[in-house]
Enzyme design. Structure first.
Site, PDB file in Angstrom:
ATOM      1  N   ASP A   1       0.872  -1.181   0.000  1.00 19.59           N
ATOM      2  CA  ASP A   1       0.000   0.000   0.000  1.00 19.59           C
ATOM      3  C   ASP A   1       0.905   1.226   0.000  1.00 19.59           C
ATOM      4  OD1 ASP A   1      -1.950   1.909   0.464  1.00 19.59           O
ATOM      5  OD2 ASP A   1      -2.441   1.228   2.496  1.00 19.59           O
TER       6      ASP A   1
ATOM      7  N   HIS B   1      -6.814  -2.862   6.722  1.00 24.81           N
ATOM      8  CA  HIS B   1      -6.651  -1.979   7.885  1.00 24.81           C
ATOM      9  C   HIS B   1      -6.610  -2.801   9.161  1.00 24.81           C
ATOM     10  CE1 HIS B   1      -7.916   1.447   5.193  1.00 24.81           C
ATOM     11  NE2 HIS B   1      -6.812   1.885   5.749  1.00 24.81           N
TER      12      HIS B   1
ATOM     13  N   GLU C   1       1.386   6.749   6.473  1.00 27.93           N
ATOM     14  CA  GLU C   1       0.830   7.625   5.439  1.00 27.93           C
ATOM     15  C   GLU C   1       0.464   9.018   5.934  1.00 27.93           C
ATOM     16  OE1 GLU C   1      -3.006   6.436   3.765  1.00 27.93           O
ATOM     17  OE2 GLU C   1      -2.973   4.680   5.035  1.00 27.93           O
TER      18      GLU C   1
ATOM     19  N   GLU D   1       3.007   7.741   1.172  1.00 25.46           N
ATOM     20  CA  GLU D   1       2.792   6.489   1.911  1.00 25.46           C
ATOM     21  C   GLU D   1       3.731   5.393   1.422  1.00 25.46           C
ATOM     22  OE1 GLU D   1      -1.066   4.630   1.292  1.00 25.46           O
ATOM     23  OE2 GLU D   1      -0.892   3.511   3.172  1.00 25.46           O
TER      24      GLU D   1
HETATM   25 MN    MN Z   1      -2.859   3.802   0.638  1.00 20.98          MN
HETATM   26 MN    MN Z   2      -2.901   2.928   3.661  1.00 18.99          MN
END
Ligand code: MN
Ligand code: MN
Length: 289
Positions: free
Chosen positions: A92, A159, A184, A274
């Site tokens: 991510d 998450h 991030e 991020e």
């Molecule tokens: Mn992201």
């Molecule tokens: Mn993220």
């Protein structure tokens, strides 16, 4: 934790992100950027961990083009946030492209990210990362967005704990070896809070195995489970009949969760940086650079 697959996802991410960022220019189509990136992941043997997010100006997160979008870029501040997974192991990472000479906001977010990554090792508290992020952004005379955070990443889990604050907080969580986290920071020239805007294009299942009565909706849910588990998906990825009605019904039954676009409260600019990192015995490995 599958380090090999995390690394593979990171490598694919880098390639997809480089190509996506190259496509971001004035008059280019947002939908084309998103779909090209998602298609490229699949060609390279991965899948999207979530729909490609393309947020401009005051948008901070959860923006992805609709299937019929003809939106193009102007002199925007463009955040591209991409998630790639290989068998559930996620990379991510986000970059911001400034098409309009919007000053130091992008540099502030990037510097905050570097400052936090520099600190990562077992025993360090997430509170220390948050403080470093806030300090770096404050050094530019800007504010971090404080009601958005980084997060842990689990297998098929976008998450997970711990959350990584983007400001100094009283109490954090100690990082441990082999944790996988996405850091991030978001920098803004506004007050530093986002709230939910109107449009909603991204959804996820709340849990697997939900009991749904209507046949049409049940078929959709089983298909979503097979394809995405509880990871986010875009409405434009679905080709079922009457998708809007099914999604509305599933949301009211709390089977599906919707993610409206998040916007800076004062309508000010937001930049994001991020990376995904694996905490190692003496520091960290960044999988997405
Ligand atoms: Mn992201
Ligand atoms: Mn993220």
């Amino acid at each position: 934790m599958n380090k090999e697959k995390l690394r593979e996802a990171g490598e694919i991410h880098r390639e997809v992100m480089d190509e996506a960022v190259d496509m971001v220019e004035e008059r280019a189509s947002k939908l084309e950027v998103a779909e090209t990136a998602e298609q490229r992941m699949r060609e390279l043997g991965a899948e999207p961990a979530f729909p490609v997010n393309i947020s401009v100006d005051e948008q901070a997160a959860h923006a992805t083009p609709a299937a019929d979008s003809d939106d193009t870029f102007g002199e925007d501040l463009v955040c591209v946030d991409i998630g790639v997974h290989v068998d559930g192991w996620i990379a991510d990472s986000a970059r911001t492209v400034d098409l309009g000479g919007h000053g130091d906001i992008t540099a502030a977010a990037e510097e905050a990210l570097d400052a936090a990554i520099e600190l990562v090792e077992p025993g360090v508290s997430t509170a220390e990362l948050g403080a470093a992020i806030e300090e770096a952004i404050d050094g530019y005379g800007l504010n971090p967005v404080t009601n958005l955070t980084g997060h842990g990443l689990g297998e098929y889990e976008q998450h997970a704990a711990p959350s990584i604050p983007n400001r100094a907080v009283d109490r954090g969580v100690e990082l441990e070896e082999e944790m996988v986290i996405a850091i991030e920071p978001f920098a803004t020239d506004g007050g530093g809070k986002v709230n939910e805007g109107g449009e909603e294009q991204i959804y996820s299942l709340e849990e697997l195995g939900a009991n749904v009565r209507s046949r049409r909706a049940r078929e959709l849910v089983r298909d979503l489970e097979d394809r995405y588990r509880t990871m986010p998906f875009a409405k434009r990825w679905l080709d079922a009949d009457r998708v809007d009605m099914s999604l509305r019904r599933l949301k009211s039954q709390e089977v599906v969760h919707g993610y409206p676009v998040l916007k800076e409260k004062q309508g000010k600019l937001v930049a994001q940086a991020e990376h995904t990192v694996i905490v190692t015995s003496d520091g960290c490995e960044v999988t997405t650079t």
